[in-house]
Design an enzyme around this catalytic site. Structure first.
Site, PDB file in Angstrom:
ATOM      1  N   GLY A 112      74.933  42.926  15.458  1.00 10.30           N
ATOM      2  CA  GLY A 112      73.896  42.403  14.367  1.00 10.30           C
ATOM      3  C   GLY A 112      73.475  43.218  13.460  1.00 10.30           C
ATOM      4  CB  CYS A 149      68.726  49.498  17.183  1.00  9.15           C
ATOM      5  SG  CYS A 149      68.518  48.955  15.473  1.00  9.15           S
ATOM      6  CG  LEU A 150      74.309  49.212  14.185  1.00 14.20           C
ATOM      7  CD1 LEU A 150      75.063  48.078  13.150  1.00 14.20           C
ATOM      8  CD2 LEU A 150      75.573  49.943  14.820  1.00 14.20           C
ATOM      9  CG  HIS A 206      65.862  45.314  12.350  1.00 16.32           C
ATOM     10  ND1 HIS A 206      65.551  47.013  12.353  1.00 16.32           N
ATOM     11  CD2 HIS A 206      66.932  45.124  13.332  1.00 16.32           C
ATOM     12  CE1 HIS A 206      66.366  47.426  13.280  1.00 16.32           C
ATOM     13  NE2 HIS A 206      66.996  46.558  13.740  1.00 16.32           N
ATOM     14  CD  GLN A 266      69.541  47.525  11.536  1.00 20.90           C
ATOM     15  OE1 GLN A 266      69.953  46.289  11.496  1.00 20.90           O
ATOM     16  NE2 GLN A 266      69.845  48.020  12.272  1.00 20.90           N
ATOM     17  CG  HIS A 275      67.136  43.928  17.877  1.00 18.28           C
ATOM     18  ND1 HIS A 275      67.147  45.068  18.878  1.00 18.28           N
ATOM     19  CD2 HIS A 275      67.732  44.555  16.937  1.00 18.28           C
ATOM     20  CE1 HIS A 275      67.569  45.926  18.175  1.00 18.28           C
ATOM     21  NE2 HIS A 275      67.798  45.582  16.814  1.00 18.28           N
ATOM     22  CD  GLU A 276      69.986  42.481  14.155  1.00 15.79           C
ATOM     23  OE1 GLU A 276      69.465  43.209  13.185  1.00 15.79           O
ATOM     24  OE2 GLU A 276      70.756  43.030  15.066  1.00 15.79           O
TER      25      GLU A 276
HETATM   26  C1  QAP Z   1      71.130  44.388  18.136  1.00 16.22           C
HETATM   27  O1  QAP Z   1      72.702  46.176  17.910  1.00 16.22           O
HETATM   28  C2  QAP Z   1      71.095  44.156  19.779  1.00 16.22           C
HETATM   29  O2  QAP Z   1      73.310  53.078  19.908  1.00 16.22           O
HETATM   30  C3  QAP Z   1      72.554  44.974  17.447  1.00 16.22           C
HETATM   31  O3  QAP Z   1      75.634  54.302  19.208  1.00 16.22           O
HETATM   32  C4  QAP Z   1      71.623  45.056  20.672  1.00 16.22           C
HETATM   33  O4  QAP Z   1      74.939  46.300  16.870  1.00 16.22           O
HETATM   34  C5  QAP Z   1      70.565  43.183  20.091  1.00 16.22           C
HETATM   35  C6  QAP Z   1      75.475  50.179  18.160  1.00 16.22           C
HETATM   36  C7  QAP Z   1      71.748  44.642  21.891  1.00 16.22           C
HETATM   37  C8  QAP Z   1      70.548  43.127  21.415  1.00 16.22           C
HETATM   38  C9  QAP Z   1      71.149  43.690  22.155  1.00 16.22           C
HETATM   39  C10 QAP Z   1      74.067  50.941  18.817  1.00 16.22           C
HETATM   40  C11 QAP Z   1      76.466  51.248  17.813  1.00 16.22           C
HETATM   41  C12 QAP Z   1      75.106  48.944  17.791  1.00 16.22           C
HETATM   42  C13 QAP Z   1      74.430  52.348  19.178  1.00 16.22           C
HETATM   43  C14 QAP Z   1      74.064  46.621  17.883  1.00 16.22           C
HETATM   44  C15 QAP Z   1      75.444  52.999  18.529  1.00 16.22           C
HETATM   45  C16 QAP Z   1      76.380  52.140  18.118  1.00 16.22           C
HETATM   46  C17 QAP Z   1      73.972  48.131  18.148  1.00 16.22           C
HETATM   47 CO    CO Z   2      68.580  46.990  15.098  1.00 14.59          CO
END
Ligand code: QAP
Ligand code: CO
Length: 166
Positions: free
Chosen positions: A46, A92-93, A138, A51, A134-135
């Site tokens: 996501g 989270c990215l 943001h 971001q 979550h999004e």
């Molecule tokens: C949001 O997050 C989310 O730490 C999206 O080193 C995540 O795509 C909502 C990512 C989990 C609910 C549950 C994170 C990639 C990606 C990192 C992501 C990383 C590389 C996170």
């Molecule tokens: Co995020």
């Protein structure tokens, strides 16, 4: 298409509140395509426009294993929240390398607009519900680390600041 740089916590620009998209145009769809390219390359499930330093209410998401289920949410709003809460280990990215448990409503109702400008309503549960909440946070300048204790958030901030200094 282009990959866009992703802002990282504690960048103050992540605190910007996004504006609604007045009209879905080709320019909007170009942003969406660049956001998908950026999210898939990361890789992530996501990404909110905030971001990538674009302060419009646009979210892209794909929870599939093989990039086969792209989903777009423009001007999303949560119209109903269920009573029941659920915890999920969120990442989270914009907070790379950190995952922490966050509690949120388990089921919600969301109204949004798709990439053609057509409104739709969904009632997600599970990971989809977690990810949309979550999004949408943001877009309101909020991050999952805001739900953690000050101590945990500060530890994450210090580690990321150190990492960002290289
Ligand atoms: C949001 O997050 C989310 O730490 C999206 O080193 C995540 O795509 C909502 C990512 C989990 C609910 C549950 C994170 C990639 C990606 C990192 C992501 C990383 C590389 C996170
Ligand atoms: Co995020």
């Amino acid at each position: 298409m282009a990959q866009l740089p992703i802002l990282e916590f504690p960048d103050a620009r992540l605190r910007t509140v996004a504006k609604p998209v007045a009209e879905v145009t080709d320019a909007t769809r170009r942003i969406i395509d660049d956001m998908f390219e950026t999210m898939y390359a990361a890789p992530g499930i996501g990404l909110a426009a905030t971001q990538v330093n674009i302060h419009q209410q646009i979210i892209v998401m794909d929870l599939s294993e093989d990039k086969s289920e792209p989903q777009v949410f423009i001007n999303p709003s949560i119209t109903v929240q269920g009573e029941e809460l659920d915890s999920y280990d969120e990442g989270c990215l914009s907070v790379p390398g950190f995952y922490e448990s966050v509690e949120r409503p388990k089921s919600i109702k969301v109204e949004a607009i798709d990439r053609n400008g057509s409104p739709f309503i969904i009632e997600p549960e599970g990971l989809l519900a977690v990810c949309i909440q979550h999004e949408i946070d943001h877009l309101n300048g909020k991050l999952f680390v805001d739900y953690l204790s000050n101590m945990k958030r500060q530890r994450i901030r210090k580690k990321l600041e150190k990492q960002q200094r290289g």
